[in-house]
Design a protein around this motif. Structure first.
Motif, PDB file in Angstrom:
ATOM      1  N   GLN A 194       0.729  -1.196   0.311  1.00  0.00           N
ATOM      2  CA  GLN A 194      -0.097  -0.053  -0.056  1.00  0.00           C
ATOM      3  C   GLN A 194       0.772   1.137  -0.150  1.00  0.00           C
ATOM      4  OE1 GLN A 194      -2.305   0.595   3.314  1.00  0.00           O
ATOM      5  NE2 GLN A 194      -4.099   1.591   2.048  1.00  0.00           N
ATOM      6  N   GLU A 195       1.834   1.451   0.532  1.00  0.00           N
ATOM      7  CA  GLU A 195       3.123   2.133   1.254  1.00  0.00           C
ATOM      8  C   GLU A 195       3.601   2.998  -0.890  1.00  0.00           C
ATOM      9  OE1 GLU A 195       5.731   2.338   3.971  1.00  0.00           O
ATOM     10  OE2 GLU A 195       4.316   2.334   5.204  1.00  0.00           O
ATOM     11  N   PHE A 196       3.948   1.432  -1.608  1.00  0.00           N
ATOM     12  CA  PHE A 196       4.709   1.970  -2.118  1.00  0.00           C
ATOM     13  C   PHE A 196       3.759   2.192  -3.742  1.00  0.00           C
ATOM     14  CE2 PHE A 196       5.154  -0.235  -6.893  1.00  0.00           C
ATOM     15  CZ  PHE A 196       6.680   0.346  -7.025  1.00  0.00           C
ATOM     16  N   ARG A 197       2.059   1.490  -3.487  1.00  0.00           N
ATOM     17  CA  ARG A 197       0.856   2.661  -4.429  1.00  0.00           C
ATOM     18  C   ARG A 197       0.772   3.972  -3.983  1.00  0.00           C
ATOM     19  NH1 ARG A 197      -1.135  -2.400  -2.396  1.00  0.00           N
ATOM     20  NH2 ARG A 197      -2.662  -1.327  -1.228  1.00  0.00           N
TER      21      ARG A 197
ATOM     22  N   ARG B  90       9.857   7.511 -11.960  1.00  0.00           N
ATOM     23  CA  ARG B  90      10.802   6.275 -12.412  1.00  0.00           C
ATOM     24  C   ARG B  90      11.397   6.012 -11.539  1.00  0.00           C
ATOM     25  NH1 ARG B  90       9.621   9.930 -17.459  1.00  0.00           N
ATOM     26  NH2 ARG B  90      11.243  11.114 -17.032  1.00  0.00           N
ATOM     27  N   ASN B  91      11.925   6.725 -10.803  1.00  0.00           N
ATOM     28  CA  ASN B  91      13.221   6.470  -9.836  1.00  0.00           C
ATOM     29  C   ASN B  91      11.986   5.288  -8.851  1.00  0.00           C
ATOM     30  OD1 ASN B  91      14.484   8.365 -10.607  1.00  0.00           O
ATOM     31  ND2 ASN B  91      14.003  10.470  -8.809  1.00  0.00           N
ATOM     32  N   VAL B  92      11.150   5.552  -8.376  1.00  0.00           N
ATOM     33  CA  VAL B  92      10.618   4.862  -7.711  1.00  0.00           C
ATOM     34  C   VAL B  92      10.920   3.081  -8.219  1.00  0.00           C
ATOM     35  CG1 VAL B  92       7.962   4.084  -7.006  1.00  0.00           C
ATOM     36  CG2 VAL B  92       8.456   6.070  -6.809  1.00  0.00           C
TER      37      VAL B  92
ATOM     38  N   ARG C  58       8.206  -6.715   0.656  1.00  0.00           N
ATOM     39  CA  ARG C  58      10.143  -6.359   0.854  1.00  0.00           C
ATOM     40  C   ARG C  58      11.296  -6.615   0.778  1.00  0.00           C
ATOM     41  NH1 ARG C  58       6.949  -1.547   4.374  1.00  0.00           N
ATOM     42  NH2 ARG C  58       5.506  -1.227   3.316  1.00  0.00           N
ATOM     43  N   ALA C  59      10.926  -7.888   1.819  1.00  0.00           N
ATOM     44  CA  ALA C  59      12.378  -8.136   2.112  1.00  0.00           C
ATOM     45  C   ALA C  59      12.932  -9.417   0.973  1.00  0.00           C
ATOM     46  CB  ALA C  59      12.819  -9.322   3.233  1.00  0.00           C
ATOM     47  N   ILE C  60      12.034 -10.147   0.676  1.00  0.00           N
ATOM     48  CA  ILE C  60      11.922 -10.809  -0.750  1.00  0.00           C
ATOM     49  C   ILE C  60      12.260  -9.967  -1.971  1.00  0.00           C
ATOM     50  CG2 ILE C  60      11.252 -12.706  -2.388  1.00  0.00           C
ATOM     51  CD1 ILE C  60       9.315 -13.120   0.503  1.00  0.00           C
ATOM     52  N   HIS C  61      12.181  -8.652  -2.218  1.00  0.00           N
ATOM     53  CA  HIS C  61      12.159  -8.349  -3.559  1.00  0.00           C
ATOM     54  C   HIS C  61      14.038  -7.372  -3.283  1.00  0.00           C
ATOM     55  CE1 HIS C  61       8.597  -7.661  -5.405  1.00  0.00           C
ATOM     56  NE2 HIS C  61       8.644  -8.235  -5.721  1.00  0.00           N
TER      57      HIS C  61
ATOM     58  N   SER D 204      -2.615  -6.024   0.524  1.00  0.00           N
ATOM     59  CA  SER D 204      -2.566  -6.397  -1.143  1.00  0.00           C
ATOM     60  C   SER D 204      -4.094  -6.453  -1.332  1.00  0.00           C
ATOM     61  CB  SER D 204      -2.344  -7.970  -0.919  1.00  0.00           C
ATOM     62  OG  SER D 204      -2.521  -8.375  -2.216  1.00  0.00           O
ATOM     63  N   VAL D 205      -4.258  -6.159  -2.472  1.00  0.00           N
ATOM     64  CA  VAL D 205      -5.819  -6.035  -3.876  1.00  0.00           C
ATOM     65  C   VAL D 205      -5.456  -7.092  -3.618  1.00  0.00           C
ATOM     66  CG1 VAL D 205      -5.026  -3.285  -3.985  1.00  0.00           C
ATOM     67  CG2 VAL D 205      -4.551  -4.931  -5.263  1.00  0.00           C
TER      68      VAL D 205
END
Length: 482
Positions: A41-44, A64-66, A283-286, A306-307
């Motif tokens: 959700q924070e990423f969105r 693009r930076n995100v 986030r940790a897996i990514h 998650s949606v």
């Protein structure tokens, strides 16, 4: 019904071989972005509302930076139709936005290939040695489709699930099969390897290629057994395919996780899965794995942010109110095996098949029979007994006939109609013939005897035989032991 198969039909397409390195690069990064967009959700929020995205300017550069921060080297606006239809089913044609059609078409084509692969696994997992198993499996597929509706499309009915541990260390509150707390695992020593390979050879001799879609977890997590890679590598050595892996703990033993991924890079043709239970894990897996390393790993986003979050009302969650969001209206099981549940820790065998979770079967699967074994001779005997008792294509003359409890029956315009919340089955039967099925404790023999030569109530014996088999093969009767 006799399912006709041939040995050559069991080849599964390696979808990755069909892509150029450039397309693999693109797919891996679209996949990475979609996972983060759907699960964080924070990423969105950091990207802002898609409907106000611009193609240039400072906001575009920030976007693009995100994307670059998670390893994605494209402007997310190029895949806007994908991320705005991220809830399944994927239908980019309904998206009110334009995008880069080259990227979008590549992704949509990839998703369709994955869907086709699932169907190929189901179709190609019949046996050319055991026609009675094929008939039994087809009957279970039809029954489950009738019981739980559209979600049946995600169930591939593997022959075997092996448990290499006892219990699970993850402890998901929503566990659909009520996994116990982790209490140990079966080490892959010399005696275990002899037993393991012997079991595989027995099953393969009896069911041949139907064994290929089996897997090595159930109410367990593969990563809880540090020897898991040795088990699946020897499975490949015996059966020439790698069993699919799903784990909710890929970071618990990163070396083991990488060993598993490496095996699939060499031999695998199937998609593995990471079950994501928290956004922190996502986030940790990514952060730990590159997009290319995880191109063949599907993320099942179970975290509350998650949606796509959709747990089954089964197992530990059965009868409970979901802490956030809603359960799927029809997803009453996560069980998928129509065959054997085999524990190498407890030396037990259960013959199981999926069903909608209920008071009788809260974990979403029926247990038809059980056995134990202490050696390979016991194992052979138990498998033979369970399969011969239940995996049949015909209903015994003295088998009691009873419609499934979820079905409502009625006579309508000369038809016997059976309905539940997800299906409607209609058969052209006479009233007299339909009434025979309503008799409590009826058997094929008792109904035939009642006809007295086949014509007492104007119903020929052949019509009765056909009616019984049509209903039976449709999976509408309660399963009974032969």
């Amino acid at each position: 019904m006799n399912v006709s198969v041939s040995p050559s039909s069991f080849a599964t397409e390696n979808i990755w071989a069909s892509y150029s390195p450039e397309d693999r690069h693109k797919i891996a990064r679209i996949k990475r972005f979609v996972e983060r967009w759907a699960g964080d959700q924070e990423f969105r929020a950091s990207l802002g509302a898609p409907e106000v995205w611009k193609t240039d300017g400072l906001e575009a550069q920030k976007r693009r930076n995100v994307a670059a921060s998670i390893g994605c080297d494209f402007d997310p606006i190029r895949i806007l139709p994908i991320i705005t239809t991220v809830r399944p089913p994927l239908d980019v044609s309904a998206a009110p936005y334009n995008g880069d059609m080259e990227l979008i078409s590549l992704w949509v084509s990839h998703i369709r290939k994955l869907t086709s692969l699932r169907q190929a696994i189901l179709h190609n997992s019949y046996s050319h040695k055991h026609p009675a198993y094929n008939q039994w499996k087809t009957r279970q597929i039809r029954r489950v489709s009738s019981e739980i509706g559209d979600f049946n499309g995600g169930i591939v009915h593997p022959l075997v699930a092996f448990e290499l541990s006892k219990g699970c260390s993850v402890g998901c509150w929503f566990c659909g099969i009520s996994a116990e707390k982790f209490s140990g695992y079966r080490a892959f020593d010399h005696s275990t390897e002899d037993l393991w390979r012997g079991m595989l050879r027995i099953l393969h001799a009896k069911f041949d290629n139907a064994l290929k879609n089996s897997f090595c977890y159930w109410a367990t997590d593969p990563i809880d057994n540090p020897d898991y890679a040795k088990y699946i590598e020897s499975f490949y050595d015996e059966i020439k395919t790698l069993p699919q892996t799903t784990t909710a703990a890929p970071l618990k033993n990163i070396t083991l996780t990488r060993d598993i991924l490496s095996l699939f890079n060499m031999h695998g043709e199937i998609v593995n899965r990471f079950s994501i239970t928290t956004v922190r894990n996502l986030r940790a897996i990514h952060a730990e794995f590159t997009p290319d390393e995880l191109i063949s790993v599907e993320f099942v986003l179970q975290n509350k942010e998650s949606v796509q979050n959709m747990q089954a009302s089964a197992g530990r969650a059965f009868g409970k109110k979901r802490p956030h969001g809603e359960y799927s209206a029809y997803r009453g099981t996560i069980a998928c095996v129509s065959g054997f549940l085999i524990s190498l820790v407890d030396h037990t065998i259960k013959l199981v098949t999926p069903t909608h979770a209920s008071e009788q079967w809260p974990n979403g699967y029926i247990v038809l029979g059980e056995a134990t074994f202490s050696n390979l001779a016991d194992f052979q005997s138990a498998i033979d007994h369970l399969s011969e008792s239940w995996m049949t294509g015909n209903l015994g003359a003295n088998s009691k006939i009873a419609f499934r409890s979820d079905l409502r029956t009625e006579l309508n315009d000369g038809k016997l109609v059976l309905t539940n919340s997800y299906a409607r089955h209609s058969f052209e039967f006479s009233v007299e013939l339909a009434n025979l099925f309503a008799e409590e404790g009826a058997t094929p023999k008792s109904m035939t005897d009642y006809l007295i030569g086949g014509y007492r109530i104007g119903v020929p014996k052949s019509a009765l035989t056909k009616a019984v088999m049509d209903l039976y093969q449709s999976g509408l009767f309660v399963e009974v032991k032969d």
